[in-house]
Design a protein around this motif. Structure first.
Motif, short mmCIF file in Angstrom:
data_model
loop_
_atom_site.label_atom_id
_atom_site.label_comp_id
_atom_site.label_asym_id
_atom_site.label_seq_id
_atom_site.Cartn_x
_atom_site.Cartn_y
_atom_site.Cartn_z
N UNK A 140 0.83 -1.21 0.00
CA UNK A 140 0.00 0.00 0.00
C UNK A 140 0.86 1.25 0.00
N UNK A 141 1.92 1.24 0.80
CA UNK A 141 2.78 2.42 0.91
C UNK A 141 3.48 2.74 -0.42
N UNK A 142 3.80 1.69 -1.19
CA UNK A 142 4.53 1.88 -2.44
C UNK A 142 3.62 2.02 -3.66
N UNK A 143 2.33 2.02 -3.44
CA UNK A 143 1.38 2.00 -4.57
C UNK A 143 1.49 3.24 -5.45
N UNK A 144 1.97 4.35 -4.92
CA UNK A 144 2.10 5.58 -5.72
C UNK A 144 3.53 5.86 -6.17
N UNK A 145 4.45 4.98 -5.80
CA UNK A 145 5.87 5.21 -6.13
C UNK A 145 6.13 4.97 -7.61
N UNK A 146 6.99 5.80 -8.17
CA UNK A 146 7.29 5.76 -9.60
C UNK A 146 8.68 5.19 -9.83
N UNK A 147 8.77 4.23 -10.73
CA UNK A 147 10.06 3.64 -11.06
C UNK A 147 10.88 4.51 -12.00
N UNK A 148 12.15 4.17 -12.17
CA UNK A 148 13.04 4.92 -13.05
C UNK A 148 14.28 4.07 -13.33
N UNK A 149 15.10 4.50 -14.24
CA UNK A 149 16.35 3.82 -14.55
C UNK A 149 17.50 4.68 -14.06
N UNK A 150 18.36 4.10 -13.23
CA UNK A 150 19.47 4.84 -12.63
C UNK A 150 20.79 4.18 -13.04
N UNK A 151 21.88 4.71 -12.53
CA UNK A 151 23.20 4.11 -12.76
C UNK A 151 23.98 4.10 -11.46
N UNK A 152 24.94 3.19 -11.39
CA UNK A 152 25.89 3.14 -10.28
C UNK A 152 27.17 3.82 -10.73
N UNK A 153 27.85 4.48 -9.78
CA UNK A 153 29.03 5.25 -10.18
C UNK A 153 30.13 5.11 -9.13
N UNK A 154 31.28 4.59 -9.55
CA UNK A 154 32.45 4.54 -8.67
C UNK A 154 32.39 3.44 -7.63
N UNK A 155 33.28 3.55 -6.63
CA UNK A 155 33.35 2.59 -5.53
C UNK A 155 33.48 3.35 -4.21
N UNK A 156 33.05 2.69 -3.16
CA UNK A 156 33.16 3.28 -1.82
C UNK A 156 33.38 2.15 -0.82
N UNK A 157 34.08 2.46 0.27
CA UNK A 157 34.36 1.48 1.32
C UNK A 157 33.43 1.74 2.51
N UNK A 158 32.82 0.68 3.01
CA UNK A 158 31.93 0.75 4.17
C UNK A 158 32.36 -0.28 5.21
N UNK A 159 31.98 -0.04 6.45
CA UNK A 159 32.06 -1.09 7.48
C UNK A 159 30.68 -1.22 8.12
N UNK A 160 30.38 -2.40 8.68
CA UNK A 160 29.12 -2.53 9.41
C UNK A 160 29.23 -1.80 10.75
N UNK A 161 28.12 -1.67 11.44
CA UNK A 161 28.09 -0.89 12.68
C UNK A 161 29.01 -1.46 13.74
N UNK A 162 29.16 -2.80 13.76
CA UNK A 162 30.03 -3.44 14.74
C UNK A 162 31.49 -3.44 14.32
N UNK A 163 31.74 -3.00 13.07
CA UNK A 163 33.08 -2.98 12.47
C UNK A 163 33.72 -4.37 12.48
N UNK A 164 32.88 -5.39 12.28
CA UNK A 164 33.37 -6.76 12.17
C UNK A 164 33.54 -7.19 10.72
N UNK A 165 33.01 -6.38 9.79
CA UNK A 165 33.17 -6.65 8.36
C UNK A 165 33.35 -5.34 7.61
#
Length: 258
Positions: A140-165
């Motif tokens: 129901x919440x997504x019933x009015x949401x509109x789709x689109x075509x996007x792109x991914x760009x570049x790379x980024x480094x993340x850690x999880x909140x516990x910094x175990x990965x």
């Protein structure tokens, strides 16, 4: 476990007593009705519970590459998250994964993410009886949401909140952040309605590609330029945002966007 059939208890009299009683007026005890059949006799053995409720799962990091759960697995708890699949560029990303693993093998043991997707929620916990209602609320919440075509760009480094990965990810092109935020907002509202944790603030939309154990952020940032060059060999990384998925344990729900 089958119900235990205790049966009715009775004491048998000796042959002399039986002979004597046959010649007497029936007593109250001899007029009693026979014992009723037990539930087990009528219904059969008790059926086992569905697989998801049979037993508690003991978390063994050795079974999944040393990863440690962010929350304890308990009976009836279903790990749940919302995402957009990265199917349109999956082949390109998988090629990059293989190249990056080989490139960094002398320095670090990387693992490829099996499920290539862009998350639109944190991983939260639902009880089994909440799943269908939660799915309907999300639809129901997504019933009015509109789709689109996007792109991914570049790379980024993340850690999880516990910094175990530590993760290597491909971020969403900034040009499409506003449109993705418009899809995130009703999802966040559903999370709020169910008293679940909302998405990160500020939101950082990305597709996680590779991971390793521990906090390896500094090492991977040193290698980031080399990894960027590997990724640049790929064509434009297209992300088709035409449906949103809900993953609850082994259940997957799909919601088509306009």
């Amino acid at each position: 476990m089958a119900l235990v059939d205790y049966g009715g208890s009775s004491s048998s009299a000796s042959e002399d007593e039986e002979s004597s009683e046959n010649n007497q007026t029936p007593t109250l005890s001899s007029l009693k009705r026979p014992a009723l059949p037990t539930a087990a006799a009528l219904l059969g053995p008790k059926k086992p519970k569905p697989e998801e409720f049979v037993e508690d799962v003991v978390d063994d990091p050795a079974l999944h590459g040393g990863r440690i759960r962010s929350f304890k697995h308990e009976r009836g708890n279903w790990a749940t998250y919302v995402y957009v699949p990265a199917a349109a560029c999956a082949d390109q990303l998988e090629e990059f994964q293989a190249e990056a693993i080989a490139h960094l093998e002398p320095h670090l043991e990387l693992q490829a993410n099996d499920s290539l997707h862009l998350s639109l929620s944190r991983t939260v916990v639902l009880q089994y009886h909440q799943i269908d209602e939660f799915s309907r609320s999300l639809q129901t919440a997504l019933s009015s949401s509109v789709g689109f075509t996007a792109t991914l760009q570049g790379l980024r480094i993340y850690t999880n909140e516990e910094r175990t990965r530590t993760f290597i990810a491909a971020p969403l092109d900034p040009a499409f952040v506003e449109k993705m935020t418009a899809i995130l907002q009703p999802i966040d509202q559903v999370m709020l309605d169910y008293r679940l944790q909302q998405f990160y603030d500020p939101a950082s939309f990305h597709v996680s590609l590779l991971w390793c154990l521990g906090d390896q952020e500094a090492l991977l940032k040193d290698k980031l330029q080399e990894l960027q060059e590997l990724l640049e060999d790929q064509d434009t990384l297209t992300l088709a945002v035409n449906e949103v998925h809900l993953k609850c344990g082994n259940k997957d729900f799909t919601y088509r966007l306009k």
